[in-house]
Design a protein around this motif. Structure first.
Motif, PDB file in Angstrom:
ATOM      1  N   LEU A  26       0.830  -1.203   0.000  1.00 20.32           N
ATOM      2  CA  LEU A  26       0.000   0.000   0.000  1.00 20.32           C
ATOM      3  C   LEU A  26       0.872   1.264   0.000  1.00 20.32           C
ATOM      4  N   VAL A  27       1.946   1.225   0.797  1.00 16.54           N
ATOM      5  CA  VAL A  27       2.861   2.369   0.876  1.00 16.54           C
ATOM      6  C   VAL A  27       3.516   2.619  -0.471  1.00 16.54           C
ATOM      7  N   ALA A  28       4.034   1.546  -1.096  1.00 14.70           N
ATOM      8  CA  ALA A  28       4.730   1.701  -2.386  1.00 14.70           C
ATOM      9  C   ALA A  28       3.770   2.249  -3.451  1.00 14.70           C
ATOM     10  N   ARG A  29       2.522   1.777  -3.438  1.00 16.36           N
ATOM     11  CA  ARG A  29       1.551   2.221  -4.436  1.00 16.36           C
ATOM     12  C   ARG A  29       1.212   3.702  -4.266  1.00 16.36           C
ATOM     13  N   HIS A  30       1.037   4.143  -3.003  1.00 15.70           N
ATOM     14  CA  HIS A  30       0.743   5.566  -2.772  1.00 15.70           C
ATOM     15  C   HIS A  30       1.949   6.441  -3.121  1.00 15.70           C
ATOM     16  N   ALA A  31       3.144   5.969  -2.791  1.00 16.78           N
ATOM     17  CA  ALA A  31       4.350   6.746  -3.123  1.00 16.78           C
ATOM     18  C   ALA A  31       4.515   6.822  -4.639  1.00 16.78           C
ATOM     19  N   ALA A  32       4.231   5.719  -5.319  1.00 15.77           N
ATOM     20  CA  ALA A  32       4.345   5.711  -6.788  1.00 15.77           C
ATOM     21  C   ALA A  32       3.312   6.650  -7.413  1.00 15.77           C
ATOM     22  N   ALA A  33       2.100   6.655  -6.846  1.00 16.81           N
ATOM     23  CA  ALA A  33       1.058   7.563  -7.359  1.00 16.81           C
ATOM     24  C   ALA A  33       1.498   9.014  -7.170  1.00 16.81           C
ATOM     25  N   PHE A  34       2.023   9.321  -5.990  1.00 20.15           N
ATOM     26  CA  PHE A  34       2.523  10.677  -5.701  1.00 20.15           C
ATOM     27  C   PHE A  34       3.642  11.035  -6.685  1.00 20.15           C
ATOM     28  N   GLY A  35       4.600  10.125  -6.822  1.00 25.43           N
ATOM     29  CA  GLY A  35       5.753  10.372  -7.709  1.00 25.43           C
ATOM     30  C   GLY A  35       5.345  10.549  -9.160  1.00 25.43           C
ATOM     31  N   SER A  36       4.369   9.777  -9.606  1.00 24.90           N
ATOM     32  CA  SER A  36       4.004   9.896 -11.023  1.00 24.90           C
ATOM     33  C   SER A  36       3.262  11.206 -11.268  1.00 24.90           C
ATOM     34  N   LEU A  37       2.560  11.719 -10.250  1.00 25.69           N
ATOM     35  CA  LEU A  37       1.905  13.025 -10.392  1.00 25.69           C
ATOM     36  C   LEU A  37       2.923  14.166 -10.351  1.00 25.69           C
ATOM     37  N   LEU A  38       4.108  13.889  -9.786  1.00 28.40           N
ATOM     38  CA  LEU A  38       5.183  14.890  -9.814  1.00 28.40           C
ATOM     39  C   LEU A  38       6.044  14.698 -11.064  1.00 28.40           C
ATOM     40  N   SER A  39       5.562  13.883 -11.987  1.00 27.46           N
ATOM     41  CA  SER A  39       6.242  13.637 -13.272  1.00 27.46           C
ATOM     42  C   SER A  39       7.649  13.084 -13.092  1.00 27.46           C
ATOM     43  N   GLY A  40       7.824  12.245 -12.081  1.00 26.44           N
ATOM     44  CA  GLY A  40       9.130  11.603 -11.925  1.00 26.44           C
ATOM     45  C   GLY A  40      10.252  12.562 -11.605  1.00 26.44           C
ATOM     46  N   ASP A  41       9.897  13.674 -10.957  1.00 27.52           N
ATOM     47  CA  ASP A  41      10.913  14.662 -10.571  1.00 27.52           C
ATOM     48  C   ASP A  41      11.639  14.215  -9.291  1.00 27.52           C
ATOM     49  N   LYS A  42      12.468  15.114  -8.713  1.00 26.59           N
ATOM     50  CA  LYS A  42      13.204  14.801  -7.490  1.00 26.59           C
ATOM     51  C   LYS A  42      12.270  14.820  -6.276  1.00 26.59           C
ATOM     52  N   VAL A  43      12.428  13.883  -5.343  1.00 27.18           N
ATOM     53  CA  VAL A  43      11.599  13.830  -4.137  1.00 27.18           C
ATOM     54  C   VAL A  43      12.476  13.574  -2.913  1.00 27.18           C
ATOM     55  N   VAL A  44      12.216  14.303  -1.840  1.00 25.28           N
ATOM     56  CA  VAL A  44      12.941  14.136  -0.576  1.00 25.28           C
ATOM     57  C   VAL A  44      12.161  13.186   0.330  1.00 25.28           C
ATOM     58  N   VAL A  45      12.870  12.296   1.030  1.00 21.85           N
ATOM     59  CA  VAL A  45      12.212  11.380   1.960  1.00 21.85           C
ATOM     60  C   VAL A  45      12.915  11.430   3.309  1.00 21.85           C
ATOM     61  N   ALA A  46      12.125  11.460   4.386  1.00 17.97           N
ATOM     62  CA  ALA A  46      12.670  11.430   5.745  1.00 17.97           C
ATOM     63  C   ALA A  46      11.795  10.531   6.591  1.00 17.97           C
ATOM     64  N   SER A  47      12.296  10.103   7.755  1.00 19.76           N
ATOM     65  CA  SER A  47      11.442   9.351   8.674  1.00 19.76           C
ATOM     66  C   SER A  47      11.680   9.813  10.097  1.00 19.76           C
ATOM     67  N   ASP A  48      10.673   9.544  10.961  1.00 23.19           N
ATOM     68  CA  ASP A  48      10.913   9.780  12.385  1.00 23.19           C
ATOM     69  C   ASP A  48      11.600   8.531  12.950  1.00 23.19           C
ATOM     70  N   THR A  49      11.604   8.356  14.271  1.00 26.95           N
ATOM     71  CA  THR A  49      12.437   7.293  14.847  1.00 26.95           C
ATOM     72  C   THR A  49      11.695   5.981  15.097  1.00 26.95           C
ATOM     73  N   ARG A  50      10.419   5.889  14.682  1.00 26.92           N
ATOM     74  CA  ARG A  50       9.658   4.663  14.918  1.00 26.92           C
ATOM     75  C   ARG A  50      10.396   3.433  14.401  1.00 26.92           C
ATOM     76  N   PRO A  51      10.323   2.301  15.129  1.00 24.04           N
ATOM     77  CA  PRO A  51      10.986   1.078  14.663  1.00 24.04           C
ATOM     78  C   PRO A  51      10.526   0.636  13.270  1.00 24.04           C
ATOM     79  N   THR A  52       9.299   0.997  12.872  1.00 21.70           N
ATOM     80  CA  THR A  52       8.818   0.609  11.544  1.00 21.70           C
ATOM     81  C   THR A  52       9.246   1.604  10.465  1.00 21.70           C
TER      82      THR A  52
END
Ligand code: MG
Length: 452
Positions: A26-52
Motif C-alpha cells: 500500500l505504501v509503495a503504491r501511494h508513493a508511486a502515485a505521488f511520484g508519477s503526479l510529480l512527473s518523476g521529478d526529485k523527491v525528498v524522503v525522511a522518517s521519524d524514529t519509529r521502529p517501523t
C-alpha cells in the motif's frame, strides 16, 4: 461521520496501523502515485524514529524510484525539515514517514510541498484515485527508474534557516544563556533540537533524546505526559523546559517552577513576540485558543480562523499573508520559514521572547490573555449528523455558529466545539471559557446535547 476503518486518508497523507492496514504494498503504491503526479521529478524522503520507519521508508522509496523519481533520503529528521529540504534540493515534493503523535503501532506517509509551495488539495484526490487502481501509474522500465542518494546536510540547513529569521533574537539569547531542559520523546527531534539549542548558546539538559523511537511517555506533549520533564526542570533549576512530539512539529513549554503551561500557550507566547517585532495578520485553526486572537487584537492586527488541519491553516496563511499562526496543539508556523508547524521555530521564538524580556517564563505567560479549556474524546457511535443537529439546536441560538468543521459556537469569546478527528477514529468535544469552572460546565452541556 469518521471512517471506521483504521486507514485514514486526508489532505496530509495516508496513515494506518503497521501489519494491519498499512502494508509495504500500500505504501509503495501511494508513493508511486505521488511520484508519477510529480512527473518523476526529485523527491525528498525522511522518517521519524519509529521502529517501523526503515521498512515503510524503503517501500516508499521503492515506489518513488519505480516511477522515475530521483530520491534524496535525508535520514531521521523532523517533519518540518522536509519542506526546507524540498527547497534546498530543488525537489518537487517530499514524503515524511511519520505518524506524528499516534501510538507506536501506527505509521504514515505525509506528502509535503516546498518551503514556498503548498501541495494543492486536488493533488491528494488524484493520489488516492491513482493508488486505488483508477487510472494508470506511470511505472518506468529498467533504464528509466529513479536514482537514490543520501544526505545529512539538512541538520545544519534547518538550524541556519531558523537562526537567520529576523524574529529570532540570537544575541539576546546568547547574552542570557538560558538553561533549557529538552524532552524529545526519543523522536525525530532528539538530534536536531539539542543542536539548535546549543547553537543558540543555551545551557542544555537532554532527557528522552535517544533517537530509537521507544517512546518513554505519552507521545503528545500534554501536561500529563511531562512529569519527567517537570521534575528535571526543578532539579536542574532550569529557566524553561521544552517538550516535543515524535516528529518535532509540536512544542509544549514547562515554566521555571516545573509547571506545564499547556500546549495552547506555545502559540500565544510566540505570537506575542513575533507581533511585537513584525506586525501582521495571524491565522489559527478553529480549535485554537481565543487567546491568540486576543493577542493579535492587542497589536491591532487581524486574526483569522481556518478549518482544522495543518494544510488548511497553511493555505489560509498564504492567502491572508499572515506573519505567524498555527495550531493550539503547540504547532507554530511562520510562512517566511516554511508553511508547516515547526517545534524548532517555536523554541527559538519563545527563547527570544524570554531572553529579550528578561522575566521568568511564568510571568511572561501570566501577562498574556488566558482562557481555560475542557476537552474530551468519544467513540463515534450512532448517527453523527443527528448528534450534531441536537448540539446546534442547543447552542446555536446563544452565539455565532461555524459549520466549517463539525460545529463550533462562539459566545463572546467563549466557545464549544464538536468535530470528528482527521487523524483518528474519534469525536473531539471541547469548550473554552474565562474560568475553569465555566469551561467544565460548557463541556458537560455539550456532551449532554450530543447524547454522550
Ligand atoms: Mg507531529
Amino acid at each position: 461521520m469518521p471512517e471506521t476503518s483504521e486507514l485514514k486518508r486526508s489532505v496530509s497523507g495516508v496513515r494506518g496501523i503497521v501489519g494491519d492496514t498499512l502494508t509495504p504494498e500500500l505504501v509503495a503504491r501511494h508513493a508511486a502515485a505521488f511520484g508519477s503526479l510529480l512527473s518523476g521529478d526529485k523527491v525528498v524522503v525522511a522518517s521519524d524514529t519509529r521502529p517501523t520507519g526503515p521498512m515503510i521508508k524503503e517501500a516508499a522509496i521503492s515506489g518513488l524510484q519505480s516511477v522515475g523519481c530521483d530520491v534524496i533520503d535525508i535520514g531521521i529528521a523532523p517533519t518540518p525539515t522536509v519542506p526546507l529540504a524540498v527547497t534546498h534540493f530543488k525537489a518537487a515534493g517530499g514524503i515524511a514517514v511519520t505518524a506524528s503523535h499516534n501510538p507506536i503501532e501506527w505509521n504514515a506517509l505525509k506528502f509535503i510541498g516546498s518551503a514556498t509551495q503548498l501541495l494543492s488539495p486536488t493533488l491528494f484526490d488524484r493520489i488516492y484515485y491513482l493508488a486505488d487502481g483508477n487510472g494508470r501509474i506511470a511505472y518506468r522500465g529498467w533504464d528509466k527508474i529513479g536514482s537514490r542518494t543520501s544526505s545529512l546536510a539538512m541538520l545544519n540547513v534547518h538550524i541556519r534557516r531558523v537562526l537567520s529569521l529576523k524574529q529570532v533574537a540570537t544575541r539576546a539569547v546568547a547574552r542570557r544563556k538560558p538553561k533549557v531542559v529538552l524532552d524529545a520523546v526519543n523522536g525525530a527531534g532528539s538530534v536536531y533540537a539539542p543542536a539548535l539549542l546549543r547553537k543558540l548558546a543555551c545551557r542544555v539538559v537532554e532527557i528522552h533524546c535517544r533517537p530509537d523511537g521507544r517512546f518513554p511517555r505519552g507521545t503528545e506533549p500534554l501536561p500529563e505526559n511531562l512529569k519527567d520533564l517537570c521534575a528535571a526542570v526543578v532539579s536542574h533549576r532550569a529557566d524553561i523546559g521544552f517538550a516535543l512530539d515524535p516528529d518535532a512539529d509540536r512544542l509544549a513549554v514547562v515554566d521555571e517552577q516545573g509547571k506545564p503551561l499547556g500546549e495552547e500557550r506555545t502559540l500565544v507566547l510566540a505570537t506575542e513576540w513575533v507581533l511585537s517585532r513584525t506586525p501582521g495578520p495571524v491565522v489559527i485553526n478553529l480549535s485554537t485558543t481565543q487567546a491568540v486572537l486576543d493577542v493579535a487584537k492587542s497589536h491591532k492586527q487581524r486574526g483569522y480562523t481556518a478549518k482544522v488541519g495543518e494544510a488548511n491553516v497553511a493555505a489560509m496563511m498564504k492567502s491572508k499573508r499572515a506573519v505567524i499562526g498555527g495550531e493550539g496543539n503547540g504547532g507554530v508556523i511562520m510562512p517566511s520559514l516554511h508553511p508547516g508547524r515547526d517545534a524548532m521555530l517555536g523554541m527559538a521564538l519563545v527563547l527570544s521572547y524570554l531572553s529579550h524580556a528578561d522575566q521568568p517564563i511564568s510571568q511572561l505567560s501570566a501577562g498574556l490573555p488566558m482562557y481555560y479549556a475542557a476537552k474530551t474524546r468519544k467513540a463515534p457511535s450512532g448517527d453523527w449528523q443527528d448528534r450534531l443537529n441536537r448540539f446546534a439546536d442547543h447552542f446555536g441560538t446563544r452565539g455565532q455558529i461555524d459549520t466549517r468543521d463539525g460545529i463550533k459556537v462562539t459566545m463572546d469569546g467563549e466557545s464549544v466545539h464538536a468535530r470528528a478527528s482527521n487523524t483518528e477514529p474519534i469525536i473531539r468535544i471541547s469548550a473554552e471559557a474565562r474560568t475553569h469552572k465555566h469551561a467544565r460546565e460548557l463541556l458537560s452541556a455539550a456532551q449532554k446535547s450530543l447524547g454522550y
